[in-house]
Design an enzyme around this catalytic site. Structure first.
Site, PDB file in Angstrom:
ATOM      1  N   GLU A 319       3.544  -6.670  -0.893  1.00 42.46           N
ATOM      2  CA  GLU A 319       3.669  -6.799   0.551  1.00 42.46           C
ATOM      3  C   GLU A 319       2.692  -5.834   1.209  1.00 42.46           C
ATOM      4  OE1 GLU A 319       5.093  -8.180   4.189  1.00 42.46           O
ATOM      5  OE2 GLU A 319       5.767  -8.858   2.223  1.00 42.46           O
ATOM      6  N   LYS A 500      -0.395  -0.489   5.856  1.00 42.28           N
ATOM      7  CA  LYS A 500      -1.377  -1.301   5.153  1.00 42.28           C
ATOM      8  C   LYS A 500      -2.002  -0.540   3.995  1.00 42.28           C
ATOM      9  CE  LYS A 500      -2.860  -4.186   9.077  1.00 42.28           C
ATOM     10  NZ  LYS A 500      -4.027  -4.584   9.912  1.00 42.28           N
ATOM     11  N   SER A 501      -2.384  -1.313   2.976  1.00 37.82           N
ATOM     12  CA  SER A 501      -3.133  -0.780   1.826  1.00 37.82           C
ATOM     13  C   SER A 501      -2.426   0.384   1.148  1.00 37.82           C
ATOM     14  CB  SER A 501      -4.551  -0.363   2.257  1.00 37.82           C
ATOM     15  OG  SER A 501      -5.241  -1.455   2.825  1.00 37.82           O
ATOM     16  N   ARG A 502      -1.119   0.380   1.207  1.00 38.97           N
ATOM     17  CA  ARG A 502      -0.293   1.397   0.544  1.00 38.97           C
ATOM     18  C   ARG A 502      -0.477   2.805   1.111  1.00 38.97           C
ATOM     19  NH1 ARG A 502       1.780  -2.609  -0.471  1.00 38.97           N
ATOM     20  NH2 ARG A 502       2.695  -3.322  -2.414  1.00 38.97           N
ATOM     21  N   LEU A 503      -1.069   2.926   2.302  1.00 39.04           N
ATOM     22  CA  LEU A 503      -1.215   4.237   2.936  1.00 39.04           C
ATOM     23  C   LEU A 503       0.003   4.487   3.820  1.00 39.04           C
ATOM     24  CD1 LEU A 503      -5.022   4.185   3.824  1.00 39.04           C
ATOM     25  CD2 LEU A 503      -3.885   5.203   1.841  1.00 39.04           C
TER      26      LEU A 503
END
Length: 527
Positions: A319, A500-503
Protein backbone atom coordinates in the site's frame (compact mmCIF):
# COMPACT_ATOMS: atom_id res chain seq x y z
CA UNK A 1 -20.66 -5.23 3.92
CA UNK A 2 -19.27 -8.39 2.45
CA UNK A 3 -18.73 -9.17 -1.24
CA UNK A 4 -18.84 -12.99 -1.03
CA UNK A 5 -17.65 -15.71 -3.34
CA UNK A 6 -20.07 -17.79 -5.35
CA UNK A 7 -20.04 -21.39 -4.17
CA UNK A 8 -22.32 -24.37 -4.46
CA UNK A 9 -25.42 -24.22 -2.34
CA UNK A 10 -25.86 -20.46 -2.13
CA UNK A 11 -29.39 -19.15 -2.18
CA UNK A 12 -30.36 -17.76 -5.59
CA UNK A 13 -31.46 -14.20 -6.24
CA UNK A 14 -32.21 -12.31 -9.41
CA UNK A 15 -31.03 -9.16 -11.05
CA UNK A 16 -31.94 -7.89 -14.49
CA UNK A 17 -31.46 -4.93 -16.74
CA UNK A 18 -33.12 -2.88 -19.39
CA UNK A 19 -33.14 -2.26 -23.10
CA UNK A 20 -33.52 0.90 -25.13
CA UNK A 21 -33.05 1.53 -28.78
CA UNK A 22 -29.78 2.84 -30.16
CA UNK A 23 -28.69 3.83 -33.63
CA UNK A 24 -25.09 2.73 -33.29
CA UNK A 25 -23.94 -0.62 -34.62
CA UNK A 26 -22.41 -3.24 -32.36
CA UNK A 27 -18.65 -3.46 -33.01
CA UNK A 28 -17.08 -6.77 -33.78
CA UNK A 29 -13.52 -7.81 -34.35
CA UNK A 30 -14.02 -11.31 -35.71
CA UNK A 31 -17.51 -12.51 -34.99
CA UNK A 32 -20.74 -13.28 -36.81
CA UNK A 33 -23.68 -12.02 -34.85
CA UNK A 34 -27.02 -13.85 -34.92
CA UNK A 35 -29.95 -12.17 -36.59
CA UNK A 36 -33.06 -11.21 -34.65
CA UNK A 37 -36.38 -9.91 -35.82
CA UNK A 38 -36.46 -6.12 -35.25
CA UNK A 39 -39.96 -6.43 -33.95
CA UNK A 40 -38.97 -9.00 -31.37
CA UNK A 41 -35.64 -7.68 -30.22
CA UNK A 42 -34.25 -4.22 -30.79
CA UNK A 43 -30.68 -3.23 -29.98
CA UNK A 44 -29.96 -3.54 -26.26
CA UNK A 45 -27.21 -1.74 -24.43
CA UNK A 46 -25.50 -3.51 -21.57
CA UNK A 47 -26.05 -2.47 -17.95
CA UNK A 48 -23.68 -1.27 -15.76
CA UNK A 49 -17.82 0.21 -2.95
CA UNK A 50 -15.70 1.91 0.22
CA UNK A 51 -18.56 1.32 1.31
CA UNK A 52 -20.68 -1.20 -0.62
CA UNK A 53 -18.26 -4.13 -0.81
CA UNK A 54 -15.57 -5.74 1.26
CA UNK A 55 -11.92 -5.55 0.34
CA UNK A 56 -10.15 -8.05 -1.85
CA UNK A 57 -6.64 -8.22 -3.17
CA UNK A 58 -5.59 -7.22 -6.67
CA UNK A 59 -3.70 -9.37 -9.11
CA UNK A 60 -3.10 -13.08 -9.32
CA UNK A 61 -4.43 -15.92 -11.48
CA UNK A 62 -7.76 -16.15 -13.26
CA UNK A 63 -10.84 -16.77 -11.17
CA UNK A 64 -12.35 -20.23 -11.24
CA UNK A 65 -16.04 -19.96 -12.09
CA UNK A 66 -18.60 -22.56 -11.16
CA UNK A 67 -20.61 -22.31 -14.37
CA UNK A 68 -23.15 -24.95 -13.39
CA UNK A 69 -24.37 -23.12 -10.29
CA UNK A 70 -25.43 -19.78 -11.81
CA UNK A 71 -27.53 -18.57 -14.71
CA UNK A 72 -26.12 -17.20 -17.95
CA UNK A 73 -28.52 -15.27 -20.15
CA UNK A 74 -28.81 -15.39 -23.90
CA UNK A 75 -29.45 -12.18 -25.79
CA UNK A 76 -33.13 -13.03 -26.21
CA UNK A 77 -33.61 -13.87 -22.50
CA UNK A 78 -31.96 -10.64 -21.41
CA UNK A 79 -34.26 -8.65 -23.68
CA UNK A 80 -37.35 -10.33 -22.26
CA UNK A 81 -36.27 -9.55 -18.71
CA UNK A 82 -35.70 -5.94 -19.74
CA UNK A 83 -39.18 -5.65 -21.18
CA UNK A 84 -40.68 -6.85 -17.91
CA UNK A 85 -38.64 -4.39 -15.86
CA UNK A 86 -39.38 -1.44 -18.10
CA UNK A 87 -43.02 -2.38 -18.51
CA UNK A 88 -45.24 -3.70 -15.69
CA UNK A 89 -42.60 -3.22 -12.97
CA UNK A 90 -42.37 0.51 -13.69
CA UNK A 91 -38.63 1.06 -13.66
CA UNK A 92 -37.14 4.00 -15.54
CA UNK A 93 -33.89 4.06 -17.47
CA UNK A 94 -32.29 6.64 -15.19
CA UNK A 95 -33.05 4.55 -12.07
CA UNK A 96 -31.47 1.44 -13.50
CA UNK A 97 -28.53 3.33 -15.00
CA UNK A 98 -27.71 4.88 -11.62
CA UNK A 99 -27.69 1.49 -9.90
CA UNK A 100 -25.67 -0.02 -12.74
CA UNK A 101 -23.00 2.69 -12.69
CA UNK A 102 -22.75 2.48 -8.90
CA UNK A 103 -22.26 -1.28 -9.16
CA UNK A 104 -19.41 -0.80 -11.64
CA UNK A 105 -17.72 1.81 -9.44
CA UNK A 106 -17.97 -0.32 -6.29
CA UNK A 107 -16.61 -3.36 -8.13
CA UNK A 108 -13.61 -1.33 -9.26
CA UNK A 109 -13.07 0.04 -5.74
CA UNK A 110 -13.26 -3.51 -4.40
CA UNK A 111 -10.11 -4.53 -6.27
CA UNK A 112 -8.17 -1.49 -7.44
CA UNK A 113 -7.37 0.98 -4.67
CA UNK A 114 -7.22 4.68 -5.63
CA UNK A 115 -3.81 5.02 -3.97
CA UNK A 116 -2.37 2.64 -6.60
CA UNK A 117 -4.80 2.96 -9.51
CA UNK A 118 -5.83 6.60 -9.42
CA UNK A 119 -6.18 7.76 -13.04
CA UNK A 120 -9.32 6.35 -14.67
CA UNK A 121 -10.39 6.81 -18.29
CA UNK A 122 -14.03 5.95 -18.99
CA UNK A 123 -14.57 5.42 -22.74
CA UNK A 124 -18.30 5.85 -23.22
CA UNK A 125 -20.48 4.96 -26.18
CA UNK A 126 -23.74 6.70 -27.15
CA UNK A 127 -26.15 4.20 -25.57
CA UNK A 128 -27.03 3.01 -22.11
CA UNK A 129 -23.69 1.25 -21.76
CA UNK A 130 -22.04 4.64 -22.16
CA UNK A 131 -24.47 6.11 -19.64
CA UNK A 132 -23.40 3.44 -17.17
CA UNK A 133 -19.81 4.56 -17.71
CA UNK A 134 -20.72 8.20 -17.09
CA UNK A 135 -22.45 7.31 -13.82
CA UNK A 136 -19.51 5.11 -12.79
CA UNK A 137 -17.09 7.98 -13.44
CA UNK A 138 -19.07 10.24 -11.10
CA UNK A 139 -19.04 7.69 -8.30
CA UNK A 140 -15.35 6.95 -8.81
CA UNK A 141 -14.64 10.67 -8.36
CA UNK A 142 -16.34 10.57 -4.98
CA UNK A 143 -14.45 7.38 -4.11
CA UNK A 144 -11.14 9.23 -4.44
CA UNK A 145 -10.14 8.43 -8.03
CA UNK A 146 -9.22 10.93 -10.74
CA UNK A 147 -11.53 10.14 -13.66
CA UNK A 148 -11.33 11.33 -17.25
CA UNK A 149 -14.08 10.75 -19.80
CA UNK A 150 -13.94 10.13 -23.54
CA UNK A 151 -17.49 10.54 -24.87
CA UNK A 152 -17.11 11.18 -28.61
CA UNK A 153 -20.71 10.56 -29.74
CA UNK A 154 -22.94 12.28 -27.24
CA UNK A 155 -26.61 11.34 -27.07
CA UNK A 156 -28.84 14.45 -27.35
CA UNK A 157 -31.29 13.40 -24.63
CA UNK A 158 -31.91 15.08 -21.26
CA UNK A 159 -30.78 12.00 -19.33
CA UNK A 160 -27.35 11.96 -20.94
CA UNK A 161 -26.99 15.75 -20.99
CA UNK A 162 -27.67 15.73 -17.26
CA UNK A 163 -24.97 13.14 -16.66
CA UNK A 164 -22.48 15.27 -18.60
CA UNK A 165 -23.46 18.35 -16.58
CA UNK A 166 -22.94 16.43 -13.33
CA UNK A 167 -19.43 15.44 -14.39
CA UNK A 168 -18.57 18.93 -15.59
CA UNK A 169 -19.68 20.36 -12.25
CA UNK A 170 -17.00 18.16 -10.64
CA UNK A 171 -14.39 19.48 -13.11
CA UNK A 172 -13.92 16.00 -14.55
CA UNK A 173 -12.04 16.45 -17.86
CA UNK A 174 -13.65 15.34 -21.12
CA UNK A 175 -11.19 14.23 -23.81
CA UNK A 176 -11.94 13.80 -27.49
CA UNK A 177 -10.80 10.66 -29.28
CA UNK A 178 -8.14 12.71 -31.06
CA UNK A 179 -6.75 13.99 -27.75
CA UNK A 180 -6.05 10.48 -26.45
CA UNK A 181 -2.45 9.27 -26.70
CA UNK A 182 -1.61 6.38 -28.99
CA UNK A 183 -0.41 4.42 -25.95
CA UNK A 184 -3.05 4.73 -23.23
CA UNK A 185 -0.80 2.95 -20.75
CA UNK A 186 1.31 6.05 -20.09
CA UNK A 187 -1.48 8.28 -18.79
CA UNK A 188 -4.06 5.99 -17.17
CA UNK A 189 -4.20 3.23 -14.57
CA UNK A 190 -7.75 1.97 -15.25
CA UNK A 191 -9.62 1.94 -18.56
CA UNK A 192 -13.38 1.48 -18.34
CA UNK A 193 -14.81 -0.07 -21.49
CA UNK A 194 -18.34 1.40 -21.67
CA UNK A 195 -18.61 1.70 -25.44
CA UNK A 196 -21.23 -0.79 -26.59
CA UNK A 197 -23.89 -3.05 -25.17
CA UNK A 198 -24.57 -6.69 -25.75
CA UNK A 199 -26.95 -6.61 -28.72
CA UNK A 200 -25.29 -4.32 -31.22
CA UNK A 201 -24.17 -5.93 -34.44
CA UNK A 202 -22.30 -4.87 -37.53
CA UNK A 203 -18.93 -3.16 -37.78
CA UNK A 204 -17.81 -0.48 -35.34
CA UNK A 205 -17.98 3.04 -36.70
CA UNK A 206 -15.31 5.68 -36.16
CA UNK A 207 -13.97 6.63 -33.73
CA UNK A 208 -14.91 3.50 -31.78
CA UNK A 209 -13.09 1.16 -34.13
CA UNK A 210 -9.81 2.93 -33.30
CA UNK A 211 -10.64 3.09 -29.59
CA UNK A 212 -11.19 -0.67 -29.50
CA UNK A 213 -7.85 -1.15 -31.27
CA UNK A 214 -6.16 0.98 -28.60
CA UNK A 215 -7.47 -1.35 -25.89
CA UNK A 216 -6.39 -4.42 -27.84
CA UNK A 217 -2.90 -2.97 -28.34
CA UNK A 218 -2.45 -2.67 -24.58
CA UNK A 219 -1.63 -6.37 -24.56
CA UNK A 220 1.43 -5.59 -26.70
CA UNK A 221 2.49 -2.67 -24.52
CA UNK A 222 2.04 -4.89 -21.48
CA UNK A 223 4.80 -7.14 -22.78
CA UNK A 224 7.38 -4.44 -22.06
CA UNK A 225 5.79 -2.71 -19.06
CA UNK A 226 5.96 -3.78 -15.46
CA UNK A 227 2.30 -2.93 -14.87
CA UNK A 228 0.06 -1.95 -17.79
CA UNK A 229 -3.30 -0.32 -17.05
CA UNK A 230 -6.19 -2.63 -16.27
CA UNK A 231 -9.29 -2.86 -18.45
CA UNK A 232 -12.73 -3.05 -16.86
CA UNK A 233 -15.56 -4.02 -19.22
CA UNK A 234 -19.18 -3.32 -18.40
CA UNK A 235 -21.39 -6.39 -18.92
CA UNK A 236 -19.75 -7.49 -22.18
CA UNK A 237 -16.39 -6.48 -23.64
CA UNK A 238 -17.00 -4.24 -26.65
CA UNK A 239 -16.57 -6.30 -29.80
CA UNK A 240 -17.28 -9.67 -28.22
CA UNK A 241 -20.08 -11.90 -29.48
CA UNK A 242 -22.77 -11.72 -26.81
CA UNK A 243 -23.07 -15.50 -26.62
CA UNK A 244 -19.85 -16.90 -28.11
CA UNK A 245 -17.35 -14.45 -26.67
CA UNK A 246 -14.10 -13.33 -28.29
CA UNK A 247 -14.25 -15.33 -31.50
CA UNK A 248 -10.78 -15.56 -32.98
CA UNK A 249 -9.10 -14.37 -29.78
CA UNK A 250 -8.22 -10.95 -31.21
CA UNK A 251 -10.53 -8.81 -29.09
CA UNK A 252 -10.32 -6.89 -25.85
CA UNK A 253 -9.05 -8.96 -22.95
CA UNK A 254 -10.39 -7.25 -19.82
CA UNK A 255 -8.89 -7.75 -16.40
CA UNK A 256 -12.32 -7.24 -14.82
CA UNK A 257 -15.79 -7.99 -16.12
CA UNK A 258 -18.75 -6.48 -14.29
CA UNK A 259 -21.79 -8.48 -15.37
CA UNK A 260 -25.22 -7.02 -14.77
CA UNK A 261 -28.62 -8.67 -14.75
CA UNK A 262 -27.00 -12.09 -14.90
CA UNK A 263 -23.80 -12.93 -16.72
CA UNK A 264 -24.32 -13.22 -20.47
CA UNK A 265 -23.26 -16.44 -22.15
CA UNK A 266 -20.04 -14.83 -23.37
CA UNK A 267 -18.94 -14.44 -19.74
CA UNK A 268 -18.16 -18.16 -19.72
CA UNK A 269 -15.23 -17.29 -21.99
CA UNK A 270 -13.93 -14.55 -19.69
CA UNK A 271 -10.54 -15.57 -18.29
CA UNK A 272 -9.52 -12.44 -16.40
CA UNK A 273 -8.90 -12.47 -12.66
CA UNK A 274 -11.96 -10.51 -11.51
CA UNK A 275 -15.57 -11.26 -12.42
CA UNK A 276 -18.25 -9.39 -10.49
CA UNK A 277 -22.00 -9.25 -10.65
CA UNK A 278 -23.62 -5.88 -10.03
CA UNK A 279 -27.04 -4.29 -10.14
CA UNK A 280 -29.64 -5.01 -7.53
CA UNK A 281 -33.15 -3.98 -8.41
CA UNK A 282 -35.34 -6.93 -9.46
CA UNK A 283 -38.02 -8.51 -7.22
CA UNK A 284 -38.22 -12.26 -6.62
CA UNK A 285 -41.02 -12.62 -9.15
CA UNK A 286 -38.49 -12.10 -11.97
CA UNK A 287 -36.17 -14.73 -10.52
CA UNK A 288 -38.99 -17.23 -10.30
CA UNK A 289 -40.30 -16.51 -13.81
CA UNK A 290 -36.90 -16.83 -15.50
CA UNK A 291 -35.43 -19.36 -13.03
CA UNK A 292 -32.41 -17.20 -12.35
CA UNK A 293 -29.79 -18.76 -10.08
CA UNK A 294 -27.41 -16.05 -8.86
CA UNK A 295 -25.32 -15.41 -5.76
CA UNK A 296 -26.92 -13.53 -2.89
CA UNK A 297 -26.09 -9.88 -2.29
CA UNK A 298 -25.47 -9.58 1.45
CA UNK A 299 -26.40 -6.55 3.49
CA UNK A 300 -26.18 -3.34 1.52
CA UNK A 301 -23.57 -4.62 -0.94
CA UNK A 302 -23.87 -3.52 -4.58
CA UNK A 303 -21.54 -6.16 -6.00
CA UNK A 304 -20.67 -9.81 -5.51
CA UNK A 305 -17.70 -11.75 -6.85
CA UNK A 306 -18.37 -14.68 -9.16
CA UNK A 307 -15.88 -17.53 -8.89
CA UNK A 308 -12.89 -17.88 -6.64
CA UNK A 309 -10.66 -14.87 -5.99
CA UNK A 310 -7.31 -14.97 -7.77
CA UNK A 311 -4.32 -16.52 -6.11
CA UNK A 312 -2.17 -13.80 -4.65
CA UNK A 313 1.57 -13.27 -4.53
CA UNK A 314 1.82 -12.18 -0.91
CA UNK A 315 5.17 -10.51 -1.54
CA UNK A 316 3.47 -8.19 -4.05
CA UNK A 317 0.89 -6.90 -1.58
CA UNK A 318 1.67 -3.31 -0.70
CA UNK A 319 0.00 0.00 0.00
CA UNK A 320 1.41 3.38 -0.99
CA UNK A 321 -0.12 5.52 1.74
CA UNK A 322 -1.38 9.00 0.98
CA UNK A 323 -1.75 11.04 4.19
CA UNK A 324 -1.27 14.59 5.43
CA UNK A 325 2.11 15.26 7.01
CA UNK A 326 2.39 14.62 10.74
CA UNK A 327 4.74 17.30 12.08
CA UNK A 328 6.26 17.90 15.50
CA UNK A 329 5.13 21.52 15.66
CA UNK A 330 1.51 20.50 15.09
CA UNK A 331 1.09 17.76 17.72
CA UNK A 332 -0.18 18.08 21.27
CA UNK A 333 2.42 18.39 24.03
CA UNK A 334 0.63 15.73 26.10
CA UNK A 335 0.40 12.33 24.36
CA UNK A 336 -2.93 11.58 26.03
CA UNK A 337 -4.37 14.68 24.37
CA UNK A 338 -2.88 13.60 21.05
CA UNK A 339 -4.36 10.12 21.49
CA UNK A 340 -7.82 11.54 22.19
CA UNK A 341 -7.52 13.73 19.09
CA UNK A 342 -6.71 10.76 16.87
CA UNK A 343 -9.32 8.57 18.56
CA UNK A 344 -11.95 11.24 17.89
CA UNK A 345 -10.84 11.26 14.24
CA UNK A 346 -11.31 7.48 14.07
CA UNK A 347 -14.78 7.80 15.57
CA UNK A 348 -15.72 10.60 13.16
CA UNK A 349 -14.50 8.52 10.21
CA UNK A 350 -16.95 5.77 11.13
CA UNK A 351 -14.26 3.10 11.44
CA UNK A 352 -15.43 -0.23 12.83
CA UNK A 353 -14.48 -0.73 16.48
CA UNK A 354 -11.92 2.09 16.73
CA UNK A 355 -11.41 1.01 20.35
CA UNK A 356 -10.03 -2.38 19.28
CA UNK A 357 -6.40 -2.80 20.34
CA UNK A 358 -3.77 -5.52 20.30
CA UNK A 359 -2.62 -6.32 23.83
CA UNK A 360 0.82 -7.98 24.08
CA UNK A 361 2.08 -9.58 27.28
CA UNK A 362 5.04 -11.69 28.38
CA UNK A 363 5.20 -14.12 31.29
CA UNK A 364 8.21 -15.20 33.29
CA UNK A 365 9.16 -17.63 30.51
CA UNK A 366 9.83 -14.65 28.22
CA UNK A 367 7.42 -15.89 25.52
CA UNK A 368 5.21 -13.07 24.20
CA UNK A 369 1.56 -13.46 23.30
CA UNK A 370 -0.90 -11.04 21.69
CA UNK A 371 -4.66 -10.79 21.34
CA UNK A 372 -7.28 -8.21 20.43
CA UNK A 373 -9.22 -6.60 23.26
CA UNK A 374 -11.47 -3.56 23.50
CA UNK A 375 -10.53 -0.31 25.18
CA UNK A 376 -13.24 0.53 27.72
CA UNK A 377 -11.83 3.63 29.33
CA UNK A 378 -9.08 6.20 28.95
CA UNK A 379 -8.16 8.99 31.34
CA UNK A 380 -5.10 10.72 32.77
CA UNK A 381 -4.21 7.51 34.62
CA UNK A 382 -4.14 5.28 31.55
CA UNK A 383 -5.97 2.78 29.36
CA UNK A 384 -8.57 0.35 30.77
CA UNK A 385 -9.87 -3.01 29.50
CA UNK A 386 -11.72 -5.90 31.15
CA UNK A 387 -11.13 -9.62 31.06
CA UNK A 388 -11.00 -12.88 32.98
CA UNK A 389 -8.39 -12.81 35.76
CA UNK A 390 -7.65 -16.51 35.15
CA UNK A 391 -6.86 -16.16 31.44
CA UNK A 392 -3.41 -16.46 29.89
CA UNK A 393 -2.96 -12.71 29.65
CA UNK A 394 -3.87 -12.41 33.31
CA UNK A 395 -1.27 -15.05 34.23
CA UNK A 396 1.32 -13.21 32.15
CA UNK A 397 0.50 -9.91 33.87
CA UNK A 398 0.73 -11.49 37.31
CA UNK A 399 4.27 -12.64 36.47
CA UNK A 400 5.31 -9.53 34.52
CA UNK A 401 3.08 -6.49 35.04
CA UNK A 402 4.15 -4.73 31.85
CA UNK A 403 2.40 -4.73 28.48
CA UNK A 404 2.04 -2.91 25.18
CA UNK A 405 -1.06 -1.79 23.31
CA UNK A 406 -1.41 -1.23 19.58
CA UNK A 407 -4.27 0.67 17.93
CA UNK A 408 -4.51 0.36 14.14
CA UNK A 409 -6.89 2.62 12.18
CA UNK A 410 -6.65 1.42 8.59
CA UNK A 411 -8.98 4.01 7.10
CA UNK A 412 -6.76 6.83 8.39
CA UNK A 413 -3.37 5.15 7.80
CA UNK A 414 -2.60 5.49 11.51
CA UNK A 415 -1.22 3.43 14.37
CA UNK A 416 -0.61 4.21 18.03
CA UNK A 417 1.69 2.11 20.24
CA UNK A 418 1.57 2.47 24.02
CA UNK A 419 3.89 0.74 26.50
CA UNK A 420 3.64 0.79 30.27
CA UNK A 421 3.03 -0.92 33.60
CA UNK A 422 -0.26 -2.65 34.36
CA UNK A 423 -2.33 -3.07 37.48
CA UNK A 424 -5.89 -4.15 38.27
CA UNK A 425 -8.60 -1.52 38.59
CA UNK A 426 -10.58 -1.32 41.82
CA UNK A 427 -13.37 -3.82 42.55
CA UNK A 428 -15.82 -0.92 42.57
CA UNK A 429 -14.78 0.14 39.08
CA UNK A 430 -15.04 -3.44 37.78
CA UNK A 431 -18.41 -3.93 39.46
CA UNK A 432 -19.80 -0.75 37.95
CA UNK A 433 -18.67 -1.63 34.44
CA UNK A 434 -19.84 -5.26 34.71
CA UNK A 435 -23.42 -4.21 35.43
CA UNK A 436 -23.39 -1.68 32.59
CA UNK A 437 -22.93 -4.53 30.09
CA UNK A 438 -25.85 -6.31 28.36
CA UNK A 439 -27.20 -9.15 30.49
CA UNK A 440 -26.14 -11.64 27.85
CA UNK A 441 -22.54 -10.46 28.14
CA UNK A 442 -22.72 -10.72 31.94
CA UNK A 443 -23.89 -14.34 31.69
CA UNK A 444 -21.21 -15.04 29.08
CA UNK A 445 -18.50 -13.83 31.47
CA UNK A 446 -19.69 -16.33 34.08
CA UNK A 447 -19.94 -19.21 31.61
CA UNK A 448 -16.53 -18.78 30.01
CA UNK A 449 -13.53 -20.06 31.95
CA UNK A 450 -11.29 -18.21 29.55
CA UNK A 451 -8.31 -20.03 28.00
CA UNK A 452 -9.30 -23.42 29.45
CA UNK A 453 -10.09 -26.43 27.26
CA UNK A 454 -13.80 -27.20 26.72
CA UNK A 455 -15.25 -30.43 25.23
CA UNK A 456 -17.28 -28.52 22.66
CA UNK A 457 -19.38 -25.46 21.94
CA UNK A 458 -22.50 -27.29 23.15
CA UNK A 459 -21.13 -27.18 26.70
CA UNK A 460 -20.98 -23.38 26.63
CA UNK A 461 -24.48 -23.15 25.18
CA UNK A 462 -25.89 -25.46 27.83
CA UNK A 463 -24.33 -23.50 30.70
CA UNK A 464 -25.50 -20.24 29.16
CA UNK A 465 -29.05 -21.56 28.81
CA UNK A 466 -29.11 -22.65 32.44
CA UNK A 467 -27.93 -19.27 33.73
CA UNK A 468 -30.25 -17.41 31.37
CA UNK A 469 -33.18 -19.29 32.84
CA UNK A 470 -31.90 -18.74 36.40
CA UNK A 471 -31.81 -14.96 35.97
CA UNK A 472 -34.86 -14.70 33.73
CA UNK A 473 -36.71 -12.85 36.49
CA UNK A 474 -34.47 -9.83 35.97
CA UNK A 475 -32.61 -10.21 39.26
CA UNK A 476 -29.07 -8.88 39.64
CA UNK A 477 -26.39 -11.05 38.02
CA UNK A 478 -23.39 -11.18 40.36
CA UNK A 479 -19.97 -10.29 38.95
CA UNK A 480 -17.61 -13.28 39.08
CA UNK A 481 -14.65 -12.84 41.40
CA UNK A 482 -12.34 -13.89 38.58
CA UNK A 483 -13.48 -11.08 36.28
CA UNK A 484 -12.41 -7.44 36.25
CA UNK A 485 -10.38 -4.69 34.69
CA UNK A 486 -6.77 -3.70 34.12
CA UNK A 487 -5.24 -0.28 33.62
CA UNK A 488 -2.03 0.34 31.69
CA UNK A 489 -0.16 3.42 32.87
CA UNK A 490 1.68 4.79 29.81
CA UNK A 491 5.45 5.10 29.86
CA UNK A 492 6.00 5.40 26.11
CA UNK A 493 3.87 6.44 23.11
CA UNK A 494 4.50 6.20 19.40
CA UNK A 495 2.20 7.80 16.82
CA UNK A 496 2.57 6.46 13.27
CA UNK A 497 1.18 8.03 10.10
CA UNK A 498 1.62 6.15 6.81
CA UNK A 499 3.24 8.12 3.98
CA UNK A 500 4.33 7.61 0.37
CA UNK A 501 7.35 5.47 -0.50
CA UNK A 502 7.54 4.10 3.04
CA UNK A 503 8.72 7.47 4.41
CA UNK A 504 6.25 7.19 7.29
CA UNK A 505 5.92 9.68 10.11
CA UNK A 506 6.83 8.26 13.53
CA UNK A 507 6.71 10.52 16.57
CA UNK A 508 7.71 9.07 19.94
CA UNK A 509 6.75 10.49 23.32
CA UNK A 510 8.97 9.50 26.26
CA UNK A 511 8.88 10.91 29.81
CA UNK A 512 11.53 13.33 30.99
CA UNK A 513 12.04 15.48 34.08
CA UNK A 514 12.78 19.19 33.70
CA UNK A 515 13.28 21.33 36.83
CA UNK A 516 11.59 18.69 38.91
CA UNK A 517 8.54 18.53 36.66
CA UNK A 518 7.54 15.56 34.52
CA UNK A 519 7.05 16.32 30.85
CA UNK A 520 7.15 14.45 27.57
CA UNK A 521 10.01 14.54 25.08
CA UNK A 522 8.89 14.31 21.42
CA UNK A 523 11.32 12.71 18.96
CA UNK A 524 11.02 11.67 15.34
CA UNK A 525 12.01 8.09 14.57
CA UNK A 526 13.26 6.84 11.21
CA UNK A 527 10.57 4.82 9.40
Amino acid sequence: MICPLLTQGQAPISVAYYSTPSSISKPKISAHFPRFSPGLLGPISSPAIRAFCSKSAEGGMASSQNQDSISYLSQREAAEVDETLMGPLGFSVDQLMELAGLSVATSIAEVYKPSEYNRVLAICGPGNNGGDGLVAARHLYHFGYKPFVCYPKRTPKPLYSGLVTQLESLSIPFLSADELPVDLSKDFDILVDAMFGFSFHGSPRPPFDDLIKKLVQLHDYGQIQQRPPVIVSIDIPSGWHVEEGDIGGEGIKPDMLVSLTAPKLCAKKFSGPHHFLGGRFVPPSIAEKYKLQLPTYPGTSMCVRIGKPPQIDISALRENYISPEFLEEEVEADPMDQFRKWFDDAMAAGLKEPNAMALSTTGKDGKPSSRMVLLKGVDKDGFVWYTNYESRKARDLSENPHASLLFYWDGLNRQVRVEGSVQKVSDEESEQYFHSRPRGSQIGAIVSKQSTVVPGRHVLHQLYKELEEKYSDGSLIPKPKHWGGYRLKPELFEFWQGQKSRLHDRLQYSPQEINGKLSWRIERLAP
